[in-house]
Structure formats: structure tokens, C-alpha cells
Write a protein that holds these residues in place. Structure first.
Motif, mmCIF file in Angstrom:
data_model
loop_
_atom_site.group_PDB
_atom_site.id
_atom_site.type_symbol
_atom_site.label_atom_id
_atom_site.label_comp_id
_atom_site.label_asym_id
_atom_site.label_seq_id
_atom_site.Cartn_x
_atom_site.Cartn_y
_atom_site.Cartn_z
ATOM 1 N N HIS A 195 68.999 39.800 -22.541
ATOM 2 C CA HIS A 195 69.021 40.880 -21.561
ATOM 3 C C HIS A 195 68.046 40.667 -20.409
ATOM 4 C CE1 HIS A 195 71.758 43.547 -23.747
ATOM 5 N NE2 HIS A 195 71.115 43.213 -24.853
ATOM 6 N N LYS A 214 75.048 45.861 -22.332
ATOM 7 C CA LYS A 214 74.245 46.736 -21.471
ATOM 8 C C LYS A 214 72.932 47.047 -22.171
ATOM 9 C CE LYS A 214 78.249 48.880 -19.249
ATOM 10 N NZ LYS A 214 78.941 50.159 -18.937
ATOM 11 N N VAL A 215 71.839 46.787 -21.491
ATOM 12 C CA VAL A 215 70.534 46.962 -22.104
ATOM 13 C C VAL A 215 70.256 48.422 -22.445
ATOM 14 C CG1 VAL A 215 69.318 47.191 -19.896
ATOM 15 C CG2 VAL A 215 68.092 46.367 -21.913
#
Length: 417
Positions: free
Chosen positions: A244, A309-310
Motif C-alpha cells: 500500500h 484500498k488502504v
């Protein structure tokens, strides 16, 4: 009769001091996780060697020496053993920060394990002598929140210090609080009266523990939980950095909040729930708490590891990370209740021996090896899938806790006999 020195210190203050020592124990143990990527880049080592550094290099000494030190704790001054062990691992954490070669870092971690082997069993034994069975899970859970506090400080302070001053400075900063607590422990920590004299004859034989079937299954369950906790925790920062693009400071801050606030609340709450459940249905209900916690936590690991998606990944981590230490309070309380008072430190040491050989010794190593094996196919995302080994271990702990709960009543009857 002359009163024992130190008996005027409130038992709550003693538990808080022991919890602070446990926190320092975890700072020194887990500071390595947040600086792992820094070490990898400086020394150019593989994930397998990183797993070896985090796991077996520490765990073999930590687990093996726990038994003889616990035997001494059942016969000698527990407070002195705690203070000496605390001083030892704090000094060796400082030594980690001075390592110029990777092998020197490995040796320093080995000797850190030597020191940390002496604090846990003796501390658990003292807490159990301070509280009756009906209050023991809560007291042990308060003691166990040291895990969450230690992880919070290790992640937050370790990440910031590593990014700004280097990973060696992070180790040096981690070692100093232990030396301060050593002085405090020497001044105020005293052994409470033991419930019985030192073990002799048949009671001293470890065969009694083997006959306690619930004890065997608790040990196996906590080993699976430890495999999951140690393995995942060791590589979570590296995973977020690689997959990420986060920095050490950012990872440290986020997980400090989750582990410290969420984890601390989860650890205390599960201990409190275990005590309430035990009062209504017997001490065996303690063990339903970690089983239910594992069932709740398992599904959340999937979006944490697989989401691109972080924000989704971080949100998904809140529940499982907050429940990651939920087994400690209920399991320690149950072990200390089904064990003769004169064998409590050894019972704790055996549980730590097995749990740390399997959990700390193999958890990070297995995940590191899997990551290297998957790297040709998955590149930087290999670690993402390797950490599912920790999820599988957490799920495997559930039947062990349930089977152990079924055998607790018969083991309590054997203890009374």
C-alpha cells in the motif's frame, strides 16, 4: 508476627506495575516488526531470514529457558527474578541498536529472549496469589493489557524514531524504559504470601499437569492463537509498506491506535466477560470467550489482506486486531485455577514454552518462507497471501478451546481431590 515488607502496597498497584513490565517486554519484543523493512534494506536479507530473526532466534531461548526460571520462581523470590530478567532483556535491547552486522543482531535477539523468559510466569503467579478465582480473569486481563500498550508504543514511537533517526535509535529508545522499571521493581515489588509451601513429592511431578486434560488443550489452543498473533503482527508493517506504499511513521500511528485503544479495550473486556460468564456457568465458560472471539475476527482478515484500498484494509483490521489478545486473560485465569498454587509458575512456563515455540518460533518463520516461495509468482504481493497462514492458525484454535472447556469440571474435581 512481623508483617511482610511490601504488603501495604495495594494489589491493584502491583498488577499495574507488572502490566507495565509486560508492556516493556512487548516493546522490546515487537519493536523489531516496525523496523523490519529498514533492516531488510540495510543488510539485504530475505523474508526467510527476517522471519528467522523475529521468530526462532528469539523464541528458542525465550521458550526453553522459561522452564528452569519458572521452577526457580515456584521456590524462590518471584520479584527478584522479575527484576533481574527485566534488567537483562533491557540491556540486550540496547545491544540490538549497536549491531553492525546481521549476525550480531541475531545474537542480541537471542539474548533478549533469555531475559524475557523470566518475567511472564512469575508475574502470572503473583497476580493469581493476589486475586481469588472469581476475579482472576479480570486481573489477568488487566495484566495482559501490557501487550496492547507495548505494541502501541512499539508501533507508534518505533515507526517515528526509525523514520527520523534510524532503526538503531528505535532499539536504544526501547531499552531505556526497562532499566527505569527495574529500579522501581527493586524498590517496591515484593512477593505476596503463597497459598501453599513449595512443591514436594507427588505434587511436584509434572505428570499432574498432563492428567489435566483441559490444560493440554488450552496449551494447544493458545499455541495456535500465538502463531496467528505473532506471525501476522511481525509482517503487518512490511505488508502495508510494500502493498500500500505507506511509511513506517504512518503505519506506526494507525496501528498504535488500533492495538493500543481497540486492543486494550478488547483484552480487558474479554477478561471481564470471562469472569461474568464463569460466575454464572462455571470456570469452564472462560474458554468460550477466545473461541467466540476467533469466530468473530476471522472473516475480517480477508478484506484486510485482499483489498486494494488502504482505507478498507485499515477499517477491516480494527476488529481482528482488537481481539488478537482476547485469549490471554481467560486462558491464564483458567490455567492458574486448575493448577496447584505451588506449580503455577511452571504451568505458565510450559504454556509459554509450547506457545512460543509454535507461535513465535514458527509463525513469523512460516509466513516469511511462504512469502519467499510465492514471490516469483506474486512479486511484492506475495506477503499479502502468505499471511493467510496466520488466519488459518487462529481458526484452528477454536476446537481446542471448546474441547478444553468440556474437560475443566473433571480437572477441577481432580485438583480438589
Amino acid at each position: 508476627m512481623r508483617k511482610r515488607r511490601g504488603t501495604k502496597i495495594p494489589r491493584g498497584a502491583i498488577v499495574l506495575l507488572l502490566s507495565a513490565i509486560y508492556a516493556v517486554n512487548y516493546i522490546d519484543r515487537q519493536i523489531l516488526a516496525i523496523v523490519l523493512e529498514h533492516i531488510k534494506h540495510e543488510f539485504g536479507v530475505s523474508d526467510t531470514l527476517l522471519g528467522l530473526l523475529v521468530g526462532p532466534a528469539f523464541a528458542l531461548f525465550y521458550a526453553t529457558l522459561g522452564m528452569p526460571i519458572a521452577l526457580a520462581a515456584d521456590r524462590m523470590s518471584r520479584s527478584r527474578i522479575i527484576a533481574a530478567s527485566l534488567a537483562c532483556f533491557s540491556v540486550m535491547t540496547l545491544a540490538c541498536g549497536l549491531a553492525a552486522r546481521f549476525w550480531q543482531l541475531v545474537v542480541s535477539r537471542m539474548l533478549t529472549g533469555v531475559g524475557e523468559a523470566g518475567t511472564g510466569p512469575a508475574s502470572q503467579s503473583i497476580v493469581s496469589d493476589l486475586y481469588p478465582p472469581a476475579e482472576r480473569a479480570t486481573a489477568q486481563a488487566i495484566y495482559a493489557t501490557g501487550v496492547n500498550v507495548g505494541l502501541m508504543i512499539a508501533f507508534f514511537a518505533g515507526g517515528w524514531i526509525a523514520d527520523n533517526y534510524g532503526w538503531r535509535a528505535a532499539f536504544i529508545a526501547a531499552g531505556v524504559p526497562g532499566l527505569v522499571l527495574t529500579l522501581l521493581a527493586v524498590v517496591i515489588l515484593r512477593d505476596p504470601p503463597r497459598a501453599v509451601a513449595a512443591p514436594t513429592g507427588a505434587e511436584a511431578r509434572l505428570g499432574f499437569l498432563w492428567r489435566q486434560r483441559s490444560y493440554r488443550y488450552i496449551v494447544l489452543g493458545t499455541a495456535m492463537s500465538a502463531f496467528s498473533g505473532y506471525g501476522i503482527t511481525a509482517f503487518v508493517p512490511a505488508f502495508l509498506i510494500r502493498s500500500h506504499g505507506m511509511g513506517s511513521t504512518e503505519v506506526g500511528l494507525i496501528f498504535a491506535l488500533i492495538v493500543g485503544l481497540g486492543g486494550g479495550l478488547g483484552t480487558y473486556a474479554t477478561g471481564r466477560i470471562a469472569d461474568l460468564a464463569a460466575r454464572r456457568g462455571g470456570i469452564q465458560r472462560n474458554l468460550l470467550v477466545p473461541a467466540v472471539a476467533a469466530i468473530i475476527a476471522t472473516p475480517f482478515w480477508v478484506p484486510f489482506f485482499l483489498s486494494g484500498k488502504v482505507a478498507v484494509a485499515i477499517a477491516a483490521a480494527v476488529i481482528p486486531v482488537s481481539l488478537s489478545a482476547s485469549f490471554i486473560g481467560p486462558c491464564i485465569a483458567t490455567i492458574q485455577t486448575i493448577t496447584p498454587p505451588a506449580m503455577r509458575a511452571r504451568a505458565a512456563a510450559i504454556q509459554l514454552f509450547v506457545g512460543n515455540l509454535i507461535g513465535l518460533g514458527l509463525g513469523p518463520l512460516v509466513i516469511g518462507v511462504l512469502s519467499d516461495l510465492l514471490r516469483p509468482l506474486l512479486g511484492a504481493d506475495s506477503l499479502r497471501y502468505a499471511m493467510f497462514a496466520g488466519v488459518a492458525a487462529a481458526f484452528a484454535s477454536i476446537p481446542f478451546y471448546l474441547i478444553a472447556a468440556r474437560h475443566v469440571p473433571e480437572d477441577l474435581a481432580r485438583l480438589d481431590a
